[in-house]
Design an enzyme around this catalytic site. Structure first.
Site, short mmCIF file in Angstrom:
data_model
loop_
_atom_site.label_atom_id
_atom_site.label_comp_id
_atom_site.label_asym_id
_atom_site.label_seq_id
_atom_site.Cartn_x
_atom_site.Cartn_y
_atom_site.Cartn_z
CD GLU A 35 -2.56 1.95 0.17
OE1 GLU A 35 -3.18 1.07 -0.29
OE2 GLU A 35 -2.48 3.08 0.41
NE ARG A 109 -12.23 4.85 0.75
CZ ARG A 109 -10.90 4.43 1.16
NH1 ARG A 109 -10.30 5.19 2.07
NH2 ARG A 109 -10.14 3.81 0.53
CE1 TYR A 218 -23.43 7.96 3.72
CE2 TYR A 218 -24.52 8.77 1.85
CZ TYR A 218 -23.29 8.26 2.44
OH TYR A 218 -22.27 8.15 1.76
CG ASP A 295 -12.87 2.66 -7.94
OD1 ASP A 295 -13.94 1.91 -7.93
OD2 ASP A 295 -12.95 3.50 -6.97
C1 FAD Z 1 -8.31 8.13 0.66
C2 FAD Z 1 -9.53 7.89 0.04
C3 FAD Z 1 -10.50 8.44 -0.07
C4 FAD Z 1 -11.86 8.07 -0.92
N1 FAD Z 1 -12.93 8.99 -0.58
C5 FAD Z 1 -14.07 8.40 -1.33
C6 FAD Z 1 -15.34 9.32 -1.32
O1 FAD Z 1 -15.31 10.11 -0.41
N2 FAD Z 1 -16.25 9.10 -1.94
C7 FAD Z 1 -16.29 7.88 -2.80
O2 FAD Z 1 -17.08 7.44 -3.65
N3 FAD Z 1 -15.12 7.26 -2.95
C8 FAD Z 1 -14.06 7.47 -2.15
N4 FAD Z 1 -12.90 6.60 -2.38
C9 FAD Z 1 -12.79 5.62 -3.26
C10 FAD Z 1 -13.73 4.29 -2.84
O3 FAD Z 1 -13.23 3.91 -1.69
C11 FAD Z 1 -13.42 3.40 -3.91
O4 FAD Z 1 -14.27 3.67 -4.94
C12 FAD Z 1 -14.05 1.96 -3.67
O5 FAD Z 1 -14.04 1.69 -2.29
C13 FAD Z 1 -13.51 0.78 -4.57
O6 FAD Z 1 -12.30 0.28 -3.78
P1 FAD Z 1 -10.85 -0.21 -4.37
O7 FAD Z 1 -10.35 -0.92 -3.35
O8 FAD Z 1 -11.02 -0.27 -5.80
O9 FAD Z 1 -10.31 1.28 -4.20
P2 FAD Z 1 -9.73 2.15 -3.08
O10 FAD Z 1 -10.21 2.08 -2.08
O11 FAD Z 1 -9.62 3.67 -3.88
O12 FAD Z 1 -8.05 1.95 -2.89
C14 FAD Z 1 -7.29 1.90 -3.63
C15 FAD Z 1 -5.87 1.70 -2.80
O13 FAD Z 1 -4.82 1.52 -3.63
C16 FAD Z 1 -3.65 2.48 -3.22
N5 FAD Z 1 -2.72 2.74 -4.31
C17 FAD Z 1 -2.66 3.45 -5.38
N6 FAD Z 1 -1.92 3.35 -6.07
C18 FAD Z 1 -1.01 2.62 -5.56
C19 FAD Z 1 0.17 2.22 -6.00
N7 FAD Z 1 0.91 2.36 -7.24
N8 FAD Z 1 1.25 1.21 -5.05
C20 FAD Z 1 0.50 1.07 -3.91
N9 FAD Z 1 -0.84 1.45 -3.31
C21 FAD Z 1 -1.62 2.04 -4.19
C22 FAD Z 1 -4.31 3.69 -2.63
O14 FAD Z 1 -3.63 4.46 -1.72
C23 FAD Z 1 -5.51 3.04 -2.08
O15 FAD Z 1 -5.47 2.81 -0.74
C24 FAD Z 1 -11.60 6.95 -1.69
C25 FAD Z 1 -10.37 6.44 -1.82
C26 FAD Z 1 -9.38 6.81 -1.25
C27 FAD Z 1 -8.15 5.89 -1.42
#
Ligand code: FAD
Length: 395
Positions: A35, A109, A218, A295
Site C-alpha cells: 500500500e 469510509r 445520510y 476501481d
Molecule cells: C483516501 C481515499 C478517499 C476516498 N474517498 C471517497 C469518497 O469520499 N467517496 C467515494 O465515493 N469514494 C471514495 N474513495 C474511493 C472508494 O474507496 C473506492 O471507489 C471503492 O471503495 C473501491 O475500492 P478500491 O479498493 O477499488 O479502491 P480504493 O479504496 O480507492 O483503494 C485503492 C488503494 O490503492 C492504493 N494505491 C494506489 N496506487 C498505488 C500504488 N501504485 N501502489 C500501492 N498502492 C497504491 C491507494 O492508496 C488506495 O489505498 C476514496 C478512496 C481513497 C483511497
C-alpha cells in the site's frame, strides 16, 4: 497452515485490496498487501453498503466489527429539489434485511477501512506493507516481482491490482484504456446531526434531485454525524479524492432550488471535492498472472452507491477462484473475469443511467417525478433485486 506456493501480491490496500487479503487469508492463502500510503490518510466521505456488500462482509467476518460505527437507515426518501416535494420512499431497515437477508448500512469510509484493516492484521497469512508505492512489475519469470518507488521489492506467484481509480497497473492489462472526465464534480461535507431541522434529522438516506445537480445525505459514525454529498455538472479534471471546494461555487449550482431544499448545503462547511471519471467497460480484467479488482478494473459513478460493494464482491469471488485453481493463477483469473465482468459492466451502465435520470430538467423531469410518485414502496425496492440479491459467485 498457510497453503504453499500460492503467495499473492496485492497492490493497493484500500477497500478491495484489504477485502481480497481477508478472503484469501480465511482460505489459508498467503498474501502481501503493498500500500502506497502509511494508512494515516484514510480520509474520504461516507459510504453506503447495500445488502450485496454487507452479505459479502459477513462472509469475510468483518460485518460485526463495523456495525457499531454504521447506521441502519429506515428508507431512502426521494425529493424534487426545485419544488421541495417528497416524491417517493424506498423502504430499507427491516424491510430490506428481510428481503435480502443482510442489512443496508451507511458509514464513514475510514470506519469501513479500519474494520477491514483490523481483520486483515489479525490473520496469519496476511502481511501488510504500508509505504510501498508500486511503480513497476516484472512478470516474465515463474514469479511476479513488484518494485516500489524506493527500490523495495516483493515476490509472489501472482499479483492483484487493487490500486483504485487512477490505477498504475491497469495499463499492463489494457494499455488502450483511458479514464474520461464526465464533466461532473462531487462535493462532500460532514456535520453533527444534533439540532438539524426536519427532514434532515430523519433516520433515512435523503436523495434530492435537480437539473444538472443532486444531493444525498445520510447518517454516519453510528448516527452522530450526517454525511452530505452533492454532485454538480461542471468543474475541472483533477486527480484525488480530497480537493478543497468553495461553498460559493457549489451553491451557484443550486440557485433554483427552494430555500428549504438547499438549506442543508448552506449549513455545511469545509467542503471537499473530487472530479468524476468514467471508463468504458474493459474487455478483460487479467493477463497471465496479473488481475485487476475494484476501481482499477471497473470504476463506477456514485449514482448507485456501489463502488465499495463491487470491490468487496470482486474480492470474495477472486479468492474463491484462486483457491479452486491452486498453482494455476492464469486459469483462476480467467474464471474470475468471466464471473465478474458482466456484473461489473451492468452496474457501471446502470449507475450512468441513474445519474442521467437524477439530473433531468424540463418536461422529462416532470415525467420522472410522476413515475416516482405513482410507484408503490414495495415496487420501489423490488427494482433493486438484481443488485442487492447478488450471491457469492462460485468458481
Ligand atoms: C483516501 C481515499 C478517499 C476516498 N474517498 C471517497 C469518497 O469520499 N467517496 C467515494 O465515493 N469514494 C471514495 N474513495 C474511493 C472508494 O474507496 C473506492 O471507489 C471503492 O471503495 C473501491 O475500492 P478500491 O479498493 O477499488 O479502491 P480504493 O479504496 O480507492 O483503494 C485503492 C488503494 O490503492 C492504493 N494505491 C494506489 N496506487 C498505488 C500504488 N501504485 N501502489 C500501492 N498502492 C497504491 C491507494 O492508496 C488506495 O489505498 C476514496 C478512496 C481513497 C483511497
Amino acid at each position: 497452515m498457510p497453503k504453499q506456493g500460492e503467495r499473492v501480491l496485492i497492490a493497493g490496500g484500500g477497500i478491495g485490496g484489504l477485502a481480497a487479503a481477508i478472503a484469501l487469508g480465511r482460505r489459508g492463502i498467503e498474501s502481501e498487501v503493498l500500500e502506497r500510503s502509511r494508512f494515516t490518510e484514510e480520509t474520504g466521505a461516507g459510504i453506503q453498503l447495500g445488502p450485496n456488500a454487507t452479505r459479502a462482509l459477513k462472509a469475510l467476518g468483518v460485518l460485526e466489527a463495523i456495525e457499531p460505527h454504521a447506521f441502519r437507515p429506515e428508507a431512502i426518501w426521494i425529493y424534487d429539489g426545485l419544488s421541495g416535494r417528497r416524491l417517493a420512499s424506498v423502504p430499507l431497515g427491516r424491510h430490506a434485511e428481510d428481503r435480502y437477508g443482510a442489512p443496508y448500512l451507511t458509514l464513514h469510509r475510514a470506519d469501513l477501512h479500519a474494520g477491514l484493516r483490523a481483520a486483515a492484521e489479525s490473520l496469519g497469512p496476511v502481511t501488510l506493507r504500508p509505504g510501498f508505492d508500486v511503480t513497476a512489475i516484472d512478470a516474465q519469470g515463474a514469479d511476479v516481482l513488484a518494485r516500489g518507488v524506493d527500490g523495495s521489492e516483493a515476490k509472489g506467484a501472482s499479483l492483484i491490482g487493487a490500486d483504485g481509480l487512477w490505477s498504475t497497473l491497469r495499463p499492463l492489462i489494457m494499455p488502450e484504456a483511458s479514464l474520461r472526465f464526465t464533466g461532473a464534480t462531487a462535493w462532500r461535507a460532514r456535520l453533527p446531526r444534533g439540532n438539524l431541522p426536519a427532514p434532515f434529522d430523519a433516520a433515512v438516506v435523503g436523495l434530492w434531485l435537480g437539473p444538472r445537480s443532486h444531493l444525498v445525505h445520510y447518517p454516519v459514525r453510528g448516527g452522530d454525524d450526517l454525511n452530505v454529498v452533492a454532485v454538480t455538472e461542471g468543474g475541472a479534471e483533477r486527480q484525488g479524492w480530497n480537493q478543497s471546494g468553495s461553498a460559493e461555487t457549489l451553491l451557484s449550482s443550486f440557485t433554483r432550488w427552494t430555500k428549504d431544499s438547499k438549506s442543508l448545503l448552506e449549513r455545511a462547511a469545509g467542503w471537499r471535492s473530487w472530479s468524476l471519471y468514467r471508463l468504458t467497460p474493459l474487455r478483460r480484467f487479467s493477463v497471465g498472472r496479473i488481475a485487476l479488482l475494484g476501481d482499477a478494473a471497473h470504476p463506477v459513478l456514485p449514482y448507485l452507491a456501489q463502488g465499495a460493494a463491487l470491490a468487496i464482491e470482486d474480492a470474495v469471488t477472486l479468492a474463491a477462484c484462486i483457491d479452486a485453481w491452486q498453482g494455476d493463477p492464469p486459469q483462476a483469473f480467467r474464471r474470475y473475469e468471466a464471473l465478474r465482468r458482466p456484473r461489473a459492466a451492468r452496474v457501471q451502465r446502470q449507475s450512468r443511467r441513474f445519474g442521467r435520470i437524477y439530473h433531468l430538467s424540463g418536461g422529462l423531469r416532470l415525467a420522472r417525478n410522476l413515475v416516482l410518485e405513482r410507484r408503490s414502496e414495495a415496487a420501489a425496492l423490488q427494482r433493486f433485486d438484481w443488485l442487492y440479491r447478488h450471491e457469492d459467485q462460485r468458481p
